[in-house]
Design an enzyme around this catalytic site. Structure first.
Site, mmCIF file in Angstrom:
data_model
loop_
_atom_site.group_PDB
_atom_site.id
_atom_site.type_symbol
_atom_site.label_atom_id
_atom_site.label_comp_id
_atom_site.label_asym_id
_atom_site.label_seq_id
_atom_site.Cartn_x
_atom_site.Cartn_y
_atom_site.Cartn_z
ATOM 1 N N CYS A 16 42.007 34.544 57.597
ATOM 2 C CA CYS A 16 40.239 35.299 57.063
ATOM 3 C C CYS A 16 39.237 33.961 56.822
ATOM 4 O O CYS A 16 39.615 33.262 56.313
ATOM 5 C CB CYS A 16 39.873 35.960 56.729
ATOM 6 S SG CYS A 16 40.138 36.221 55.052
ATOM 7 N N HIS A 45 46.141 35.368 47.555
ATOM 8 C CA HIS A 45 47.286 36.302 47.136
ATOM 9 C C HIS A 45 48.041 35.676 48.004
ATOM 10 O O HIS A 45 49.304 36.495 48.677
ATOM 11 C CB HIS A 45 47.600 38.035 47.022
ATOM 12 C CG HIS A 45 46.341 38.657 46.016
ATOM 13 N ND1 HIS A 45 45.332 39.491 45.845
ATOM 14 C CD2 HIS A 45 46.305 37.142 44.504
ATOM 15 C CE1 HIS A 45 44.659 39.214 44.586
ATOM 16 N NE2 HIS A 45 45.081 38.197 43.977
ATOM 17 N N HIS A 78 39.217 36.406 45.153
ATOM 18 C CA HIS A 78 38.809 37.705 45.247
ATOM 19 C C HIS A 78 37.748 38.147 44.118
ATOM 20 O O HIS A 78 37.659 39.231 43.759
ATOM 21 C CB HIS A 78 39.897 38.347 44.507
ATOM 22 C CG HIS A 78 41.022 38.017 44.964
ATOM 23 N ND1 HIS A 78 41.665 37.173 45.008
ATOM 24 C CD2 HIS A 78 41.917 38.518 46.029
ATOM 25 C CE1 HIS A 78 43.018 36.466 45.251
ATOM 26 N NE2 HIS A 78 42.603 37.381 46.693
ATOM 27 N N CYS A 100 34.979 35.030 47.804
ATOM 28 C CA CYS A 100 34.289 35.748 49.238
ATOM 29 C C CYS A 100 32.798 35.638 49.893
ATOM 30 O O CYS A 100 32.543 36.408 48.794
ATOM 31 C CB CYS A 100 36.050 36.541 49.550
ATOM 32 S SG CYS A 100 34.681 36.483 51.767
ATOM 33 N N HIS A 128 43.674 45.760 40.536
ATOM 34 C CA HIS A 128 43.181 44.278 41.166
ATOM 35 C C HIS A 128 42.326 43.423 40.882
ATOM 36 O O HIS A 128 41.519 43.808 40.818
ATOM 37 C CB HIS A 128 43.735 45.306 43.260
ATOM 38 C CG HIS A 128 42.966 44.186 43.619
ATOM 39 N ND1 HIS A 128 42.127 42.916 44.827
ATOM 40 C CD2 HIS A 128 44.255 43.200 44.446
ATOM 41 C CE1 HIS A 128 42.309 42.234 45.242
ATOM 42 N NE2 HIS A 128 43.427 42.475 45.118
ATOM 43 N N GLU A 130 39.874 42.152 42.603
ATOM 44 C CA GLU A 130 38.672 42.008 42.598
ATOM 45 C C GLU A 130 37.890 43.235 42.345
ATOM 46 O O GLU A 130 36.315 43.570 41.901
ATOM 47 C CB GLU A 130 38.973 42.524 44.292
ATOM 48 C CG GLU A 130 37.445 42.188 45.371
ATOM 49 C CD GLU A 130 37.686 43.055 46.630
ATOM 50 O OE1 GLU A 130 38.570 42.740 47.498
ATOM 51 O OE2 GLU A 130 36.875 43.489 47.556
ATOM 52 N N CYS A 198 36.234 45.229 54.894
ATOM 53 C CA CYS A 198 35.269 43.685 55.261
ATOM 54 C C CYS A 198 36.268 43.833 57.070
ATOM 55 O O CYS A 198 36.884 44.214 57.397
ATOM 56 C CB CYS A 198 36.188 41.548 54.977
ATOM 57 S SG CYS A 198 37.438 41.762 55.574
ATOM 58 N N SER A 271 45.704 36.235 54.079
ATOM 59 C CA SER A 271 46.088 34.989 52.775
ATOM 60 C C SER A 271 46.807 34.493 53.472
ATOM 61 O O SER A 271 47.475 33.446 52.830
ATOM 62 C CB SER A 271 46.153 35.400 51.568
ATOM 63 O OG SER A 271 47.101 36.398 51.339
HETATM 64 O O1 10D Z 1 45.108 41.195 47.971
HETATM 65 P P1 10D Z 1 43.818 41.301 49.061
HETATM 66 O O2 10D Z 1 44.161 41.494 49.859
HETATM 67 O O3 10D Z 1 42.823 40.896 48.022
HETATM 68 O O4 10D Z 1 43.860 39.100 48.938
HETATM 69 P P2 10D Z 1 44.618 38.041 50.088
HETATM 70 O O5 10D Z 1 44.874 37.224 48.442
HETATM 71 O O6 10D Z 1 45.901 38.569 50.158
HETATM 72 O O7 10D Z 1 43.707 38.022 50.870
HETATM 73 C C1 10D Z 1 41.902 37.889 50.963
HETATM 74 C C2 10D Z 1 41.783 38.730 49.934
HETATM 75 C C3 10D Z 1 40.384 38.663 49.454
HETATM 76 C C4 10D Z 1 40.155 37.210 49.098
HETATM 77 C C5 10D Z 1 39.922 39.412 48.530
HETATM 78 F F1 10D Z 1 38.705 39.358 49.783
HETATM 79 FE FE1 SF4 Z 2 38.843 37.700 53.884
HETATM 80 FE FE2 SF4 Z 2 38.617 38.948 51.329
HETATM 81 FE FE3 SF4 Z 2 36.504 37.637 52.653
HETATM 82 FE FE4 SF4 Z 2 37.909 40.254 54.016
HETATM 83 S S1 SF4 Z 2 37.090 39.540 51.758
HETATM 84 S S2 SF4 Z 2 37.142 38.187 54.695
HETATM 85 S S3 SF4 Z 2 39.569 39.530 53.599
HETATM 86 S S4 SF4 Z 2 38.659 37.164 51.280
#
Ligand code: 10D
Ligand code: SF4
Length: 317
Positions: A16, A45, A78, A100, A128, A130, A198, A271
């Site tokens: 993303c 992650h 996060h 983010c 978690h 975040e 999101c 991710s």
């Molecule tokens: O565990 P998660 O889905 O929150 O994090 P991951 O690093 O796998 O994916 C990106 C998402 C973020 C950084 C939370 F917004």
């Molecule tokens: Fe990616 Fe997390 Fe941002 Fe959504 S909130 S765009 S999953 S990093």
């Protein structure tokens, strides 16, 4: 042996905008300052991303007190609580924040509604990163609700001043169920000003929903601690996939999963680098799943600019 072997490949999948920005932030920091660069928690992650950056000279730490005074530390995508910013400042660390912007948006909402003296119900997974970061913005106003069954434990001061917010990477359907239960208890419950789950989380779930009913097996590429990737497995199973597994790498696939399987769905969490999906597709092809059809449910064009500290200088016209 199953006939009519084919792969349905979900789109969107993988990186993303927030992950892309966070990983690039670390890469640019390495280029600009050289190794070692410290990163608090996993930048995103994903095992492969973390291992690759470690090989390039990144030192991942759990807390800022493990970073030498005066060194550079990047905060993960996060997000972090104000307390983490404070301790980093005390230790005179040079910080680069890769949170983010869509997580930061939820922090702003938490601060605003705390200032207005609301009780904030933060729907999210206890522990978690975040959720720890967001709840740290206003711990005295925020209570965490980890799914529909936790709603019974919520206690508020004034039922007319309650708002729900959420982690960005939850299951949309489960969150709506939690909100429904909250509203049954608190009919005046306020909704967030905009979606906290999101666009990327939502789009990846919609794509899986579209293909799951046709799939005997859905392989989700992602790490075990990746909330959004785990949710894709759940969404696949809840929407008709006969089986679904989360794998970091193609080598984690147990070929017995293919027994009697005609259609394999493939997707990846937000991710997850695309090279890992390619590895899975190659392995599938070796087992007769060569025919790949993409299931597209959205086009994504969002990008975020890098943090100021690593943004390329603008060339004068
Ligand atoms: O565990 P998660 O889905 O929150 O994090 P991951 O690093 O796998 O994916 C990106 C998402 C973020 C950084 C939370 F917004
Ligand atoms: Fe990616 Fe997390 Fe941002 Fe959504 S909130 S765009 S999953 S990093």
């Amino acid at each position: 042996m199953a006939d009519n072997k084919r792969v349905l490949l979900a789109s969107p999948r993988g990186y993303c905008a927030g992950v892309d920005r966070a990983v690039e932030t670390v890469e640019k920091t390495l280029e600009k300052h050289g190794a070692p660069v410290y990163v608090r928690k996993e930048i995103v992650h994903n095992r492969h991303v973390v291992d690759t950056l470690t090989e390039r000279g990144v030192i991942f730490v759990d807390e800022t007190d493990e970073v030498p005074e005066g060194a550079i530390v990047v905060f993960s995508a996060h997000g972090v609580s104000p307390e983490v910013h404070r301790t980093a400042e005390e230790r005179q660390l040079r910080t680069i924040d890769a949170t983010c912007p869509l997580v930061t948006k939820v922090h702003h909402e938490a601060k605003r509604f705390a200032r207005d003296d609301y009780d904030i119900v933060l729907i999210g997974h206890e522990g978690h990163e975040e959720v720890e970061g967001t709840s740290g913005e206003a711990p005295e106003h925020i209570q965490i609700v980890d799914g529909p069954d936790a709603v019974d434990n919520v206690v508020v001061r004034d039922e007319s001043r309650v708002i729900w917010l959420s982690q960005t990477t939850l299951s949309v359907d489960e969150t709506m169920e939690t909100v429904k239960r909250l509203r049954e208890r608190f009919p005046e419950l306020n909704d967030p000003p905009s979606d906290d789950i999101c666009y990327a989380t939502q789009n990846r779930q919609v794509a899986v929903k579209a293909m799951a009913p046709k799939c005997d097996l859905v392989i989700v590429v992602g790490s075990q601690n990746s909330s959004n990737s785990l949710r894709l497995v759940e969404v696949a199973l809840q929407n008709g996939a006969k089986s679904s597994f989360l794998v970091d790498y193609a080598r984690d696939i147990d070929v017995s999963w293919f027994d009697g399987v005609s259609t394999v769905g493939v997707t990846s969490g937000a991710s997850v680098p695309e090279v890992l999906v390619r590895g899975v597709l190659d392995l599938l092809a070796e087992h007769g799943y060569e025919d790949v059809e993409t299931v597209t449910t959205a086009q994504e064009t969002l990008t975020f600019s890098l943090p100021r500290e690593v943004r390329p200088a603008r060339t004068p016209r």
